[in-house]
Design an enzyme around this catalytic site. Structure first.
Site, PDB file in Angstrom:
ATOM      1  N   ASP A 127      25.733 -31.362  -2.565  1.00 37.02           N
ATOM      2  CA  ASP A 127      26.845 -31.340  -1.614  1.00 37.02           C
ATOM      3  C   ASP A 127      27.425 -32.742  -1.589  1.00 37.02           C
ATOM      4  OD1 ASP A 127      28.672 -31.046   0.374  1.00 37.02           O
ATOM      5  OD2 ASP A 127      27.242 -30.541   1.944  1.00 37.02           O
ATOM      6  N   TRP A 178      17.329 -35.353  -0.269  1.00 35.42           N
ATOM      7  CA  TRP A 178      16.938 -33.953  -0.114  1.00 35.42           C
ATOM      8  C   TRP A 178      16.576 -33.442  -1.492  1.00 35.42           C
ATOM      9  CZ3 TRP A 178      22.048 -35.211  -0.427  1.00 35.42           C
ATOM     10  CH2 TRP A 178      22.869 -34.424  -1.225  1.00 35.42           C
ATOM     11  N   ASP A 230      22.037 -39.828  -2.543  1.00 36.44           N
ATOM     12  CA  ASP A 230      23.380 -40.339  -2.299  1.00 36.44           C
ATOM     13  C   ASP A 230      23.420 -41.785  -2.758  1.00 36.44           C
ATOM     14  OD1 ASP A 230      24.211 -37.963  -1.233  1.00 36.44           O
ATOM     15  OD2 ASP A 230      24.058 -38.590   0.853  1.00 36.44           O
ATOM     16  N   TRP A 262      22.894 -39.310   3.921  1.00 38.58           N
ATOM     17  CA  TRP A 262      21.577 -39.832   3.589  1.00 38.58           C
ATOM     18  C   TRP A 262      21.596 -41.345   3.401  1.00 38.58           C
ATOM     19  CZ3 TRP A 262      17.490 -36.800   4.299  1.00 38.58           C
ATOM     20  CH2 TRP A 262      17.717 -35.430   4.362  1.00 38.58           C
ATOM     21  N   TYR A 315      28.941 -43.749   2.202  1.00 39.39           N
ATOM     22  CA  TYR A 315      28.605 -42.807   1.118  1.00 39.39           C
ATOM     23  C   TYR A 315      29.638 -42.913   0.005  1.00 39.39           C
ATOM     24  CZ  TYR A 315      28.594 -38.426  -1.425  1.00 39.39           C
ATOM     25  OH  TYR A 315      28.603 -37.493  -2.435  1.00 39.39           O
ATOM     26  N   THR A 350      26.867 -38.700  -5.325  1.00 39.18           N
ATOM     27  CA  THR A 350      25.505 -38.165  -5.354  1.00 39.18           C
ATOM     28  C   THR A 350      25.023 -37.994  -6.792  1.00 39.18           C
ATOM     29  OG1 THR A 350      25.944 -36.960  -3.304  1.00 39.18           O
ATOM     30  CG2 THR A 350      24.047 -36.248  -4.577  1.00 39.18           C
TER      31      THR A 350
END
Length: 182
Positions: free
Chosen positions: A83, A108, A127, A159, A168, A171
């Site tokens: 995501d 995650w 991230d 994260w 951010y 990812t």
């Protein structure tokens, strides 16, 4: 007390009759519509999923024509629970953060199936933090995502919160092991 209620009833009835004699049904509906539209425009818009617009715009980094799954495509098997923006479109790779960013200290983990060898892999989604959002190759696959009250299995979290910079950028997805069959 009854006199007061009777007075309020008469006042309301008189005002309602005066209003009814001066306006038409169509005019009243038009006013109600204007008020409803105006209030809808003035109220803040709730968040909604824009991934279909990103898919339609070809925002996944494929170079026109027929797409084949690769590291800049959301259909790539290791992106089954990603995501965010893919670092492979933002100056990094599927497994490394772009220069000027650092991987998040917490992540995650998802379990993704590799169709090429038929095995399931544990994939850590890190991230990359420290720069503003990349804005390219957005993927939101959410396979196995859980509600937000279970932080460790929810991917809609920034994260980067545990890093020095909580900004951010993108990812990465790092394979951390093979999932055991039960």
């Amino acid at each position: 007390m009854n006199r007061l209620f009777a007075f309020i009833d008469r006042l309301a009835e008189r005002n309602t009759r005066t209003l009814a004699s001066r306006t038409s049904r169509r005019g009243m509906l038009a006013r109600i519509g204007r008020v409803a539209l105006g209030s809808a425009l003035a109220l803040p818009v709730l968040p909604f999923d824009r991934t279909s617009q990103a898919h339609a715009a070809g925002a996944h980094g494929a170079a026109g024509g027929k797409k084949k799954p690769g590291t800049t495509d959301c259909d790539y098997w290791r992106y089954c629970s990603v995501d965010g923006f893919l670092c492979s479109c933002c100056g990094g790779s599927a497994t490394t953060c772009p220069p000027g960013t650092s991987p998040s200290k917490v992540t995650w983990v998802g379990t993704c199936h590799n169709p090429a060898d038929g095995r399931d892999y544990l994939v850590s989604y890190n991230d990359c933090c420290g720069r503003t959002t990349c804005g390219r190759c957005f993927c939101n696959t959410n396979h196995g995502d859980r509600p937000g009250y279970r932080l460790g299995v929810h991917n809609d979290v920034n994260w980067c919160m545990s890093n020095d910079s909580s900004m951010y950028h993108c990812t990465v997805s790092v394979i951390v092991g093979v999932a055991e069959k039960e």
